[in-house]
Design an enzyme around this catalytic site. Structure first.
Site, PDB file in Angstrom:
ATOM      1  N   GLU A   1      13.959  36.312  34.771  1.00  0.00           N
ATOM      2  CA  GLU A   1      13.294  37.312  33.938  1.00  0.00           C
ATOM      3  C   GLU A   1      11.805  37.365  34.294  1.00  0.00           C
ATOM      4  O   GLU A   1      11.058  36.422  34.038  1.00  0.00           O
ATOM      5  CB  GLU A   1      13.466  36.955  32.455  1.00  0.00           C
TER       6      GLU A   1
ATOM      7  N   GLU B   1      17.629  35.484  19.520  1.00  0.00           N
ATOM      8  CA  GLU B   1      17.538  36.637  20.423  1.00  0.00           C
ATOM      9  C   GLU B   1      16.585  36.221  21.526  1.00  0.00           C
ATOM     10  O   GLU B   1      15.375  36.141  21.311  1.00  0.00           O
ATOM     11  CB  GLU B   1      17.044  37.866  19.660  1.00  0.00           C
TER      12      GLU B   1
ATOM     13  N   LYS C   1       6.081  32.907  11.298  1.00  0.00           N
ATOM     14  CA  LYS C   1       5.137  32.392  12.287  1.00  0.00           C
ATOM     15  C   LYS C   1       5.121  33.371  13.459  1.00  0.00           C
ATOM     16  O   LYS C   1       6.006  33.369  14.304  1.00  0.00           O
ATOM     17  CB  LYS C   1       5.574  31.006  12.761  1.00  0.00           C
TER      18      LYS C   1
ATOM     19  N   CYS D   1      12.615  42.446  26.256  1.00  0.00           N
ATOM     20  CA  CYS D   1      13.811  41.652  26.547  1.00  0.00           C
ATOM     21  C   CYS D   1      14.988  42.524  26.941  1.00  0.00           C
ATOM     22  O   CYS D   1      15.833  42.124  27.744  1.00  0.00           O
ATOM     23  CB  CYS D   1      14.201  40.820  25.324  1.00  0.00           C
TER      24      CYS D   1
END
Length: 484
Positions: free
Chosen positions: A387, A255, A180, A289
């Site tokens: 972030e 992750e 997906k 990331c």
């Protein structure tokens, strides 16, 4: 150029292209211009169920799961060959979908994706168990086999690479997959579905369902026919995915988000350090990331480095991702652009100094933001601690090694870190103290399929790449044979 057609953009289930059960479709937008380029099928729960059942049926036949590692490895090598042969088209799709500069899409995304399948093909050739010495009068040995059906859920920033980091080891170990992709960036996933088929991957072994996370993604997470979840995305959604997996006792690889610190000591080669610092926060328009959005600088060189950045960063080529000279393209979508704007505005309200950037770039109606450097923020500022996921760098001074390590470890994240120093002993000492899954010394973003990466703390758990990744897609069975 190939004969692959983005339109009609159907689901790929059991080796067949099909529309969503309810006929729903969703738009795919070119972020460099803010325009719709095509539509793709939007899967619902019924489509996900069909995909998982197709993957289960393919697994149960044993055509793939029961094949030797060498047979699977040869097919994965053909996948790598096709990726390289069709690099131009794949890079074009990735650039169109994500807004990646075409040069980087070629050199980074396509190259690394091919390397992923090639590397895990090599591990498939040597996938085996081990004999164990025991005091029993018995022969004890282990066998490693596939888990079953793997749900691979991937984000918008590196669609091709982060799909490969999951699908390649899953296939190498003999699993079947339902992929997906992010709803914003499905094009390379659909292209790869056809490529797998042409490479000789049996029907049903890889299935692709495009659609929204709250619908298709949720259905996939909760499907009882899924044996493992491999997820890359935000920490918030990762927490939810892990809790769902926990309810069903499914193994997971997570992750998640990152907010890496990049430490520059006074003995660093500043010319090289500046190059690594800029790469660390503008690469992929900061949508990375493992990017380095927090710069920590030894006080003796703090002002010097800020001045160098003020001169150098505005010269980084920002613009149309189709142009070979472009280094920084647009944000992947309007919502991502707005998020960056909100953080920079918050920094202004807190009295920070905008060293350079700090505003949108008006170009072709796209979602562009100028690479931005921010100084004079407190460490507890949200702009430092959270972030941002855009081309924004915060810069903080430190006085000694202990303070540098404390600042680096002060956020909830622990995916990556970096150290710039000319002192080898310091490099090893600091790397050991940093709370991160990967630490780079005197460069940034040095990645290879042989080197595992993954997070600690709020950046997740489990590892992608390396033999560690392959192991996470297998289950170990012990066999003990009496010799009495």
């Amino acid at each position: 150029m190939t004969t692959f057609e983005i339109d009609p953009g159907r689901l790929f289930i059991g080796g067949q292209w099909r529309e969503a059960a309810d006929g729903a479709r969703t738009e795919v937008v070119d972020p460099s211009r803010g325009t719709v380029v095509t539509t793709v099928a939007e899967a619902g729960a019924a489509d996900v169920d069909a995909a998982v059942k197709a993957a289960r049926a393919a697994f149960d036949t044993g055509l793939w799961s029961g094949a030797s590692g060498r047979e699977r490895g040869r097919v994965l090598l053909r996948v790598a060959e096709l990726i390289r042969a069709e690099a131009d088209e794949i890079a074009r799709l990735e650039s169109l979908d994500v807004g990646k500069p075409i040069t980087l899409a070629h050199a980074v995304d396509v190259t690394n994706a091919a390397n992923d399948y090639e590397y895990f093909a090599s591990l498939a050739f040597s996938l085996d168990g081990a004999t164990r010495d025991t005091p029993m009068n018995a022969l004890a040995y282990t066998r490693r086999g596939p888990l079953g059906v793997v749900a691979a859920i991937t984000p918008f920033n590196f669609p091709l690479i982060l799909a490969g980091s999951k699908i390649a080891p899953a296939l190498a170990a003999g699993n079947t997959v339902v992929h997906k992709p992010a709803d914003e960036t499905p094009l390379s996933a659909l292209y790869m579905a056809g490529l797998f088929q042409r490479a000789g991957v049996p029907d049903g072994v890889v299935n692709v369902v495009t659609g929204a996370g709250p619908v298709a993604g949720e259905a996939l997470l909760r499907h009882p026919g899924v044996d493992k979840i491999a997820f890359t995305g935000s920490t918030a959604i990762g927490r939810h995915a892990a809790s769902v997996a926990g309810e069903h006792l499914k193994p997971v690889t997570m992750e998640l988000g990152g907010n890496a610190a990049h430490i520059v000591f006074e003995d660093a080669d500043l010319e090289k350090a500046v190059g690594a610092v800029i790469k660390g926060f503008v690469f992929n328009t900061g949508q990375f990331c493992m990017g380095g959005p927090r710069l920590l600088v030894a006080r003796p060189v703090y002002r010097t480095l800020l001045n160098i950045l003020a001169e150098a960063v505005p010269g980084v080529p920002v613009g149309d991702p189709r142009k070979a000279e472009t280094v920084v393209g647009p944000m992947a979508g309007e919502k991502h652009l707005r998020k960056v704007e909100e953080y920079v505005e918050l920094a202004r309200k807190e009295g920070a100094r905008i060293v350079c950037g700090g505003e949108r770039l008006d170009l072709d109606g796209g979602y562009y933001y100028k690479p931005t450097v921010i100084a004079d923020l407190a460490n507890d500022s949200r702009v430092v601690q959270e972030e941002i996921f855009g081309p924004v760098l915060t810069v903080q001074p430190f006085d000694d090694e202990d303070e540098a390590v404390a600042l680096a470890n002060s956020t909830p994240y622990g995916l990556a870190s970096g150290v710039q120093t000319g002192n080898l002993a310091r490099a090893h000492r600091v790397a050991d103290r940093l709370q991160a899954g990967i630490v780079w010394v005197n460069d940034w973003a040095m990645l290879d399929p042989a080197v595992p990466f993954g997070g600690v703390k709020d950046s997740g758990f489990g590892r992608e790449y390396g033999p560690e990744a392959l192991s996470s897609y297998t289950k170990v069975k012990s066999v003990v044979v009496s010799l009495d």
